[in-house]
Design a protein around this motif. Structure first.
Motif, PDB file in Angstrom:
ATOM      1  N   ASP A 297      47.481  43.662  49.939  1.00 26.04           N
ATOM      2  CA  ASP A 297      46.358  42.890  50.172  1.00 26.04           C
ATOM      3  C   ASP A 297      46.839  41.730  48.965  1.00 26.04           C
ATOM      4  OD1 ASP A 297      44.275  41.474  50.080  1.00 26.04           O
ATOM      5  OD2 ASP A 297      42.796  43.222  49.767  1.00 26.04           O
ATOM      6  N   TYR A 298      46.949  40.542  49.771  1.00 31.32           N
ATOM      7  CA  TYR A 298      47.174  38.964  48.984  1.00 31.32           C
ATOM      8  C   TYR A 298      46.258  38.820  48.185  1.00 31.32           C
ATOM      9  CZ  TYR A 298      51.349  38.827  51.814  1.00 31.32           C
ATOM     10  OH  TYR A 298      52.709  38.872  52.566  1.00 31.32           O
ATOM     11  N   CYS A 299      45.006  39.270  48.448  1.00 29.97           N
ATOM     12  CA  CYS A 299      43.751  38.727  47.613  1.00 29.97           C
ATOM     13  C   CYS A 299      43.095  39.708  46.796  1.00 29.97           C
ATOM     14  CB  CYS A 299      42.868  37.992  48.593  1.00 29.97           C
ATOM     15  SG  CYS A 299      43.564  36.765  49.622  1.00 29.97           S
ATOM     16  N   ASP A 300      44.024  40.857  46.431  1.00 28.66           N
ATOM     17  CA  ASP A 300      43.180  41.591  45.482  1.00 28.66           C
ATOM     18  C   ASP A 300      44.292  42.205  44.324  1.00 28.66           C
ATOM     19  OD1 ASP A 300      41.345  43.325  43.976  1.00 28.66           O
ATOM     20  OD2 ASP A 300      41.057  44.535  45.593  1.00 28.66           O
ATOM     21  N   VAL A 301      44.003  42.760  43.345  1.00 27.37           N
ATOM     22  CA  VAL A 301      44.774  43.080  42.330  1.00 27.37           C
ATOM     23  C   VAL A 301      44.945  44.680  42.317  1.00 27.37           C
ATOM     24  CG1 VAL A 301      45.024  43.775  39.639  1.00 27.37           C
ATOM     25  CG2 VAL A 301      43.896  41.503  40.418  1.00 27.37           C
ATOM     26  N   ASP A 302      45.962  45.274  42.344  1.00 28.25           N
ATOM     27  CA  ASP A 302      46.534  46.605  42.477  1.00 28.25           C
ATOM     28  C   ASP A 302      45.755  47.211  41.450  1.00 28.25           C
ATOM     29  OD1 ASP A 302      48.426  48.515  44.079  1.00 28.25           O
ATOM     30  OD2 ASP A 302      47.971  49.330  42.141  1.00 28.25           O
ATOM     31  N   PRO A 303      45.111  48.574  41.629  1.00 24.50           N
ATOM     32  CA  PRO A 303      44.512  49.182  40.392  1.00 24.50           C
ATOM     33  C   PRO A 303      45.273  49.617  39.483  1.00 24.50           C
ATOM     34  CG  PRO A 303      43.800  50.219  42.672  1.00 24.50           C
ATOM     35  CD  PRO A 303      44.774  49.120  42.706  1.00 24.50           C
ATOM     36  N   ILE A 304      46.548  49.757  39.554  1.00 20.33           N
ATOM     37  CA  ILE A 304      47.266  49.918  38.428  1.00 20.33           C
ATOM     38  C   ILE A 304      47.526  48.869  37.494  1.00 20.33           C
ATOM     39  CG2 ILE A 304      49.648  49.257  39.358  1.00 20.33           C
ATOM     40  CD1 ILE A 304      50.672  52.205  38.284  1.00 20.33           C
ATOM     41  N   PHE A 305      47.335  47.568  37.777  1.00 13.84           N
ATOM     42  CA  PHE A 305      47.171  46.396  36.929  1.00 13.84           C
ATOM     43  C   PHE A 305      46.066  46.025  36.576  1.00 13.84           C
ATOM     44  CE2 PHE A 305      51.236  45.685  39.668  1.00 13.84           C
ATOM     45  CZ  PHE A 305      52.189  46.177  38.818  1.00 13.84           C
ATOM     46  N   GLY A 306      44.811  46.477  37.256  1.00 15.17           N
ATOM     47  CA  GLY A 306      43.742  46.120  36.820  1.00 15.17           C
ATOM     48  C   GLY A 306      42.921  45.616  37.973  1.00 15.17           C
ATOM     49  N   THR A 307      41.998  44.526  37.663  1.00 15.73           N
ATOM     50  CA  THR A 307      41.009  44.199  38.627  1.00 15.73           C
ATOM     51  C   THR A 307      40.996  42.565  38.600  1.00 15.73           C
ATOM     52  OG1 THR A 307      39.242  43.707  36.932  1.00 15.73           O
ATOM     53  CG2 THR A 307      39.405  45.941  37.926  1.00 15.73           C
ATOM     54  N   LEU A 308      40.358  42.016  39.796  1.00 10.87           N
ATOM     55  CA  LEU A 308      40.153  40.491  39.673  1.00 10.87           C
ATOM     56  C   LEU A 308      39.640  39.958  38.298  1.00 10.87           C
ATOM     57  CD1 LEU A 308      39.111  39.935  43.381  1.00 10.87           C
ATOM     58  CD2 LEU A 308      41.360  39.013  42.174  1.00 10.87           C
ATOM     59  N   GLU A 309      38.762  40.746  37.818  1.00  8.84           N
ATOM     60  CA  GLU A 309      38.142  40.334  36.833  1.00  8.84           C
ATOM     61  C   GLU A 309      39.176  40.294  35.410  1.00  8.84           C
ATOM     62  OE1 GLU A 309      36.466  42.656  38.655  1.00  8.84           O
ATOM     63  OE2 GLU A 309      35.420  40.873  39.690  1.00  8.84           O
ATOM     64  N   ASP A 310      39.994  41.145  35.492  1.00 12.03           N
ATOM     65  CA  ASP A 310      40.996  41.175  34.575  1.00 12.03           C
ATOM     66  C   ASP A 310      41.681  39.911  34.687  1.00 12.03           C
ATOM     67  OD1 ASP A 310      40.140  43.661  33.520  1.00 12.03           O
ATOM     68  OD2 ASP A 310      41.633  44.750  34.634  1.00 12.03           O
ATOM     69  N   PHE A 311      42.183  39.529  35.896  1.00 12.39           N
ATOM     70  CA  PHE A 311      42.944  38.378  36.187  1.00 12.39           C
ATOM     71  C   PHE A 311      42.332  37.106  35.602  1.00 12.39           C
ATOM     72  CE2 PHE A 311      44.636  34.983  38.630  1.00 12.39           C
ATOM     73  CZ  PHE A 311      45.687  34.844  38.230  1.00 12.39           C
ATOM     74  N   GLY A 312      40.929  37.199  36.046  1.00  9.25           N
ATOM     75  CA  GLY A 312      40.122  36.119  35.558  1.00  9.25           C
ATOM     76  C   GLY A 312      40.218  35.934  34.168  1.00  9.25           C
ATOM     77  N   ARG A 313      39.847  37.097  33.461  1.00  9.13           N
ATOM     78  CA  ARG A 313      39.897  36.696  32.004  1.00  9.13           C
ATOM     79  C   ARG A 313      41.403  36.245  31.581  1.00  9.13           C
ATOM     80  NH1 ARG A 313      36.249  41.027  31.905  1.00  9.13           N
ATOM     81  NH2 ARG A 313      37.955  42.682  32.368  1.00  9.13           N
ATOM     82  N   LEU A 314      42.231  36.963  32.214  1.00  9.12           N
ATOM     83  CA  LEU A 314      43.762  36.204  31.741  1.00  9.12           C
ATOM     84  C   LEU A 314      43.956  35.110  32.003  1.00  9.12           C
ATOM     85  CD1 LEU A 314      46.735  37.079  31.035  1.00  9.12           C
ATOM     86  CD2 LEU A 314      47.147  37.614  33.372  1.00  9.12           C
ATOM     87  N   VAL A 315      43.527  34.459  33.033  1.00  6.76           N
ATOM     88  CA  VAL A 315      43.803  32.982  33.225  1.00  6.76           C
ATOM     89  C   VAL A 315      43.005  32.120  32.351  1.00  6.76           C
ATOM     90  CG1 VAL A 315      43.390  31.141  35.149  1.00  6.76           C
ATOM     91  CG2 VAL A 315      44.328  33.214  35.723  1.00  6.76           C
ATOM     92  N   GLN A 316      41.712  32.750  32.027  1.00 12.79           N
ATOM     93  CA  GLN A 316      40.686  31.794  31.160  1.00 12.79           C
ATOM     94  C   GLN A 316      41.386  31.706  29.885  1.00 12.79           C
ATOM     95  OE1 GLN A 316      37.006  33.393  30.689  1.00 12.79           O
ATOM     96  NE2 GLN A 316      35.955  31.516  30.801  1.00 12.79           N
ATOM     97  N   GLU A 317      41.839  32.784  29.396  1.00 17.42           N
ATOM     98  CA  GLU A 317      42.355  32.838  28.013  1.00 17.42           C
ATOM     99  C   GLU A 317      43.730  32.209  27.853  1.00 17.42           C
ATOM    100  OE1 GLU A 317      41.628  36.365  25.560  1.00 17.42           O
ATOM    101  OE2 GLU A 317      43.303  35.964  24.254  1.00 17.42           O
ATOM    102  N   ALA A 318      44.538  32.285  28.919  1.00 13.56           N
ATOM    103  CA  ALA A 318      45.811  31.673  28.868  1.00 13.56           C
ATOM    104  C   ALA A 318      45.511  30.170  28.803  1.00 13.56           C
ATOM    105  CB  ALA A 318      46.527  32.042  29.809  1.00 13.56           C
TER     106      ALA A 318
END
Ligand code: NOJ
Length: 511
Positions: A69-90
């Motif tokens: 699934d190109y548009c979702d995060v694998d549960p082993i790496f977290g969630t889309l919310e985790d990705f959002g937080r990572l981008v925001q903080e970066a």
């Protein structure tokens, strides 16, 4: 006034291989939250951007380069919310975020392939490359990567056709000659562009279109026919238009795995294809001044007439680390860092090279990668404690000497290779010549590469770099008075350059 150069020309990009970077939940596999918690390291180091290897939903047959699934995060790496937080903080730390887009193939578990495989009449049948034949004879002589002996084709018993996979059977190739595939994949780019990513590293980009006749090739792994088709350039122009329609200089970095610098240069098009492309011949060059000079000259010859901006990379998740390749010496790894960070172009660092890591020796029982690349993917040791900052046992063994080669210990030691990387990045950031200036060779003894980086004008910023590829000292005369700004071994920084270079040493000089 000339337009300012886009950010990615003067940037240094740091590759994160998420499985091995930092684990936040103790399952032994790194994750997005782990990356977020260690952004401090990257900011302190002084890089400008991170490229995250795939974190999308995946059965992990190729550790994420098989996307379900190109548009979702694998549960082993977290969630889309985790990705959002990572981008925001970066972004709040002035770090750009590139993600890894894998367009040549999907996972065999991707719903598109599941549908495609279900019947010859399925509307998605033509989204992949299906060919008639008999089960005893693959359609042509193309071989699958990794094994290099097995066919790039798998017979599907249920529907009686072969499907193409340049990599594992679990990674069927998409049919990029089908406009529905193009549209669907453009949507996946938009999905992440809307989530604020600053660009994409594009996997196996040179192989998207296959020759319509699927001909036998002389060299079943590298020849055109299976790679480097004209139609691929048209596809890339489409990606470029899409990226350029977004504000903020979104960047594409293509993995053009063709070992010809002339060919790689073609993927920049007429400034209408890739913004950047990896050029791997230098990565495969031995640590030898003459060979490196040739590689650097080739890049200048092929790239400059097109105004194509080079990239430089010594290590990544697919190859043994350069310290390991160059024989294990830390002095050499330090000299290589000076080279990498002072050539003309955008350097890509691979996580852990700033710690001087070597490949892990992975015992057979723990080997997991179908491509034999486990050693370079060993986890990053964050501190000297027995768990090295990982809350659970990591998925691969540690690289050598994690007790001393770890972030905390090296950060506490100003003489460490980590501090060398930081000094080089600081020097780069302060010098227009190092960031964007021209490159010119300076005459130097056999075994030494010396060059100038300079921006226009007599009073323009200038730097000189001297890299000794040998284990003997050399006299290297330079005209003018120069000061040692950074030395690979830290010797004499801030003092006048004395006209010679030590064994395995490299220096960055300023006026
Ligand atoms: C290149 C990637 O860097 C590598 O890790 C992967 O196995 C292949 N492409 C297939 O996606």
């Amino acid at each position: 006034m000339a337009e300012p150069a886009p950010w990615w020309k003067s940037a240094v990009v740091y590759q994160v291989y998420p499985r091995s970077f930092a684990d936040s939940d103790g399952d032994g596999v790194g994750d997005l939250e782990g990356i977020r918690r260690h952004l401090d390291h990257l900011q302190w180091l002084g890089v400008d951007a991170l490229w995250l290897s795939p974190f999308f939903r995946s059965p992990m047959a190729d550790f994420g380069y098989d996307v379900a699934d190109y548009c979702d995060v694998d549960p082993i790496f977290g969630t889309l919310e985790d990705f959002g937080r990572l981008v925001q903080e970066a972004h709040s730390r002035n770090l750009k975020v590139l993600i890894d887009w894998v367009p040549n193939h999907t996972s065999d578990q991707h719903p598109w392939f599941v549908a495609s495989r279900s019947s010859r009449d399925d509307p998605k049948r033509d989204w992949y490359v299906w060919v008639d034949g008999t089960p005893d004879r693959p359609p042509n002589n193309w071989k699958a990567a990794f094994s290099q002996t097995e066919p790039a084709w798998t017979w599907d018993e249920a529907t009686g056709q072969w499907y193409l996979h340049l990599f594992l059977a679990e990674q069927p190739d998409l049919n990029w000659r089908n406009p529905e595939v193009v549209a669907a994949m453009h949507d996946t780019l938009r999905f992440w562009l809307h989530r604020g990513v600053d660009g994409f590293r594009m996997d196996v980009i040179h192989a998207l279109a296959k020759h319509p006749d699927l001909p036998d090739v002389d060299d079943p792994w590298l020849d055109t026919g299976r790679l480097d088709e004209p139609a691929t350039h048209e596809l890339i122009r489409g990606f470029r238009r899409l990226l350029d329609s977004y504000p903020g200089d979104r960047v594409s970095v293509g993995e053009v795995f063709i070992l010809s610098t002339a060919k790689v240069a073609e993927y920049y098009g007429d400034d209408d294809e890739l913004h950047l492309a990896f050029n791997f011949p230098p990565l495969f060059a031995p640590w030898d001044a003459a060979k490196w000079r040739k590689r650097v000259d080739r890049v200048a010859e092929e790239f400059e007439p097109r105004d194509a901006w080079p990239t430089w990379v010594l290590s990544n998740h697919d190859n043994p680390r350069h310290r390991t390749r160059y024989g294990g010496s830390e002095a050499r790894a330090r000299a290589a860092a000076v080279l990498l960070l002072t050539l003309r172009g955008t350097p890509f660092l691979y996580e852990g090279e700033e710690l001087g890591l070597e490949d892990a020796d992975v015992p057979k029982a723990r080997q997991v990668d179908p491509g034999g690349r486990d050693g370079t993917r060993a986890p990053i040791p964050w501190d000297a404690s027995p768990g090295h900052g990982w809350p659970g046992d990591p998925w691969l063994p540690w690289p050598p000497e994690p007790d001393v080669r770890n972030v905390e210990s090296e950060r506490a030691n100003p003489a460490s290779i980590l501090h060398l990387y930081r000094r080089l990045l600081t020097a780069r950031r302060a010098s227009p010549a190092l960031q964007l200036g021209a490159w010119r060779a300076i005459e130097s003894p056999h075994g030494v590469l010396a060059y100038e980086r300079a921006v226009d004008g007599d009073n323009g910023d200038r730097r000189v770099v001297v890299v000794n590829f040998t284990d003997q000292p050399h006299v290297v005369d330079l005209s003018g008075n120069w000061t040692v700004e950074v030395a690979s071994d830290g010797a004499g920084e801030g003092e006048p350059y004395a006209g010679s270079i030590g064994a395995d040493q490299a220096v960055l000089l300023s006026r």
